[in-house]
Write a protein that holds these residues in place. Structure first.
Motif, PDB file in Angstrom:
ATOM      1  N   GLU A 289       0.792  -1.348  -0.221  1.00 29.66           N
ATOM      2  CA  GLU A 289       0.008   0.421  -0.072  1.00 29.66           C
ATOM      3  C   GLU A 289       0.706   0.983  -0.163  1.00 29.66           C
ATOM      4  O   GLU A 289       0.289   1.919  -0.519  1.00 29.66           O
ATOM      5  N   ALA A 290       1.821   1.369   1.124  1.00 30.41           N
ATOM      6  CA  ALA A 290       2.829   2.418   0.821  1.00 30.41           C
ATOM      7  C   ALA A 290       3.078   2.705  -0.593  1.00 30.41           C
ATOM      8  O   ALA A 290       3.827   3.806  -0.786  1.00 30.41           O
ATOM      9  N   ALA A 291       3.934   2.048  -0.648  1.00 29.96           N
ATOM     10  CA  ALA A 291       4.871   1.945  -2.442  1.00 29.96           C
ATOM     11  C   ALA A 291       3.870   2.078  -3.406  1.00 29.96           C
ATOM     12  O   ALA A 291       4.272   3.140  -4.471  1.00 29.96           O
ATOM     13  N   SER A 292       2.277   1.664  -3.516  1.00 28.71           N
ATOM     14  CA  SER A 292       2.026   2.009  -4.099  1.00 28.71           C
ATOM     15  C   SER A 292       0.829   3.691  -4.172  1.00 28.71           C
ATOM     16  O   SER A 292       0.658   4.184  -4.794  1.00 28.71           O
ATOM     17  N   LYS A 293       0.995   4.295  -2.600  1.00 32.07           N
ATOM     18  CA  LYS A 293       0.556   5.700  -3.121  1.00 32.07           C
ATOM     19  C   LYS A 293       1.535   6.774  -3.127  1.00 32.07           C
ATOM     20  O   LYS A 293       1.719   7.584  -3.501  1.00 32.07           O
ATOM     21  N   LYS A 294       3.203   6.376  -2.945  1.00 33.25           N
ATOM     22  CA  LYS A 294       4.182   7.107  -4.090  1.00 33.25           C
ATOM     23  C   LYS A 294       3.984   6.424  -5.174  1.00 33.25           C
ATOM     24  O   LYS A 294       4.129   8.045  -5.830  1.00 33.25           O
ATOM     25  N   GLY A 295       3.102   6.003  -5.662  1.00 32.34           N
ATOM     26  CA  GLY A 295       3.461   5.815  -7.272  1.00 32.34           C
ATOM     27  C   GLY A 295       4.489   4.750  -8.021  1.00 32.34           C
ATOM     28  O   GLY A 295       5.386   5.375  -9.101  1.00 32.34           O
ATOM     29  N   ASN A 296       5.175   4.642  -7.368  1.00 37.42           N
ATOM     30  CA  ASN A 296       6.325   3.190  -7.316  1.00 37.42           C
ATOM     31  C   ASN A 296       5.879   2.005  -8.362  1.00 37.42           C
ATOM     32  O   ASN A 296       4.435   1.467  -8.588  1.00 37.42           O
ATOM     33  N   ALA A 297       6.491   2.026  -8.885  1.00 33.63           N
ATOM     34  CA  ALA A 297       6.243   0.767 -10.043  1.00 33.63           C
ATOM     35  C   ALA A 297       6.363  -0.167 -10.081  1.00 33.63           C
ATOM     36  O   ALA A 297       7.003  -1.546  -9.882  1.00 33.63           O
ATOM     37  N   MET A 298       5.120  -1.145 -10.226  1.00 37.54           N
ATOM     38  CA  MET A 298       5.340  -2.734  -9.473  1.00 37.54           C
ATOM     39  C   MET A 298       5.039  -3.716 -11.306  1.00 37.54           C
ATOM     40  O   MET A 298       4.521  -3.160 -12.038  1.00 37.54           O
TER      41      MET A 298
END
Length: 351
Positions: A289-298
């Motif tokens: 969730e934290a990485a997604s909120k920051k806009g990191n690429a998955m």
């Protein structure tokens, strides 16, 4: 109180003092509180601390009518060094310790087979397999000064990087990637990366300074160590795991009253192992969730790339087994085969 002492007190003491002494003598002796010290290497905000260690202390207190008090020392405390957890428990500096198997390297090699590339994907399968195999295969690796309360491993992890996105084996070439164990070192080297051994607490600074290009972790440390701030890309490789031990000083355990021993026994071992699958799923969620909120690429490995990685790593597994045999683990292949069978029971046959 003896009759002779009573007569002496009665002759020399005021009536009020005599009454107080009688009242004190009649009171039951209160049960002495037993403090147990538990150390681990993770921050207090980590799910293990919040959902496991602290509630376990509360459960021990409840089951012993308040007799037990568990004091937990996380990372940042005097007892939070990841490389010292086992020694702290064996020496009695702390009573209970939770540690990462691969820190320092060269320890618990039989147990470490669970960390071989592409062997396991879920914490549930890994943890159950480790505990089921512990009595026959791993008990002899632990010093007799500790009682093993649990073994477990995390969900298959990811490759997290800062400046460069990794989607293929070729993308890994030349990258300096933090690794927790020799097994994962061998995997990264075979894939073209340069493994760097670092405790979890030192990864943020080294990523920030550019000393390393990335790290292998499951999702949960991405949140608890705030690594989403210094990474941009996350590849769901599901190619490895890392394992942990949970031990208690044997002398301390043996000194405890029967009801306290029972409370510990009933809440560790097999009963504890059953909880790791759900726990790890829960602990991983905030990191994603934290990485997604920051806009990191998955991203995830494509089916073709996954087959390519698995094929490329077959020689690595063979070399790891040969090396273990050379180090005296003559049944390394039998342990590996048994792990494959047990994991397949929990996860289904590998494709």
């Amino acid at each position: 109180m003896s009759s002779k002492l009573i007569r002496l007190i009665g002759k020399s003491a005021p009536a009020a003092l005599v009454a107080a002494l009688f009242a004190t003598a009649a009171l039951p002796v209160a049960a002495q509180e037993i403090e147990l010290k538990l150390s681990h290497f993770l921050p207090a905000g980590h799910g293990m601390h919040r959902d496991w260690f602290v509630p376990w202390g509360e459960e021990l207190a409840k089951r012993t009518n308040g007799k037990v008090k568990l004091t937990v020392f996380p990372a940042g405390s005097a007892f939070g060094n990841p490389a010292r957890q086992l020694e702290q428990a064996t020496s009695g500096v702390v009573d209970i310790a939770h540690g990462l198997r691969g820190v320092p390297a060269g320890r618990f090699n039989r147990m470490g087979i669970i960390e071989f590339p592409f062997l396991v994907e879920t914490a549930n399968a890994a943890s159950r397999t480790l505990w089921e195999m512990y009595p026959k295969h791993f008990a002899g690796e632990f010093p007799d000064t500790v009682k093993v309360l649990g073994l477990h491993a995390h969900n298959a992890g990811l490759i997290h990087t800062g400046a460069k996105q990794v989607k293929t084996m070729d993308d890994l070439k030349g990258l300096r990637i933090r690794s927790p164990s020799p097994q994962i070192n061998a995997m990264l080297q075979q894939l073209g990366a340069t493994p760097v051994g670092l405790p979890p607490g030192e990864v943020y600074e080294n990523l920030q300074r550019g000393v390393i290009d990335g790290a292998v972790f499951p999702w949960d440390p991405i949140n608890s160590f705030r690594l989403f701030e210094v990474t941009k890309f996350h590849l769901d490789a599901r190619s490895y795991t890392a394992s942990f031990y949970f031990v208690m000083n044997k002398r301390k355990y043996d000194s405890l009253p029967a009801d306290v021993k029972k409370a510990i026994d009933d809440t560790t071992g097999a009963a504890l192992t059953e909880r790791f699958g759900d726990w790890w799923n829960q602990w991983d969620a905030p990191g994603l969730e934290a990485a997604s909120k920051k806009g990191n690429a998955m991203s995830s490995l494509s089916a073709e790339e996954r087959v390519r990685w698995r094929d490329a790593l077959k020689p690595t597994t063979e070399k790891l087994l040969t090396d273990l045999e050379g180090q005296g683990v003559k049944d390394a292949r039998a342990i590996f085969a048994e792990m494959q069978q047990r994991i397949a029971k929990y996860e289904g046959a590998k494709k």
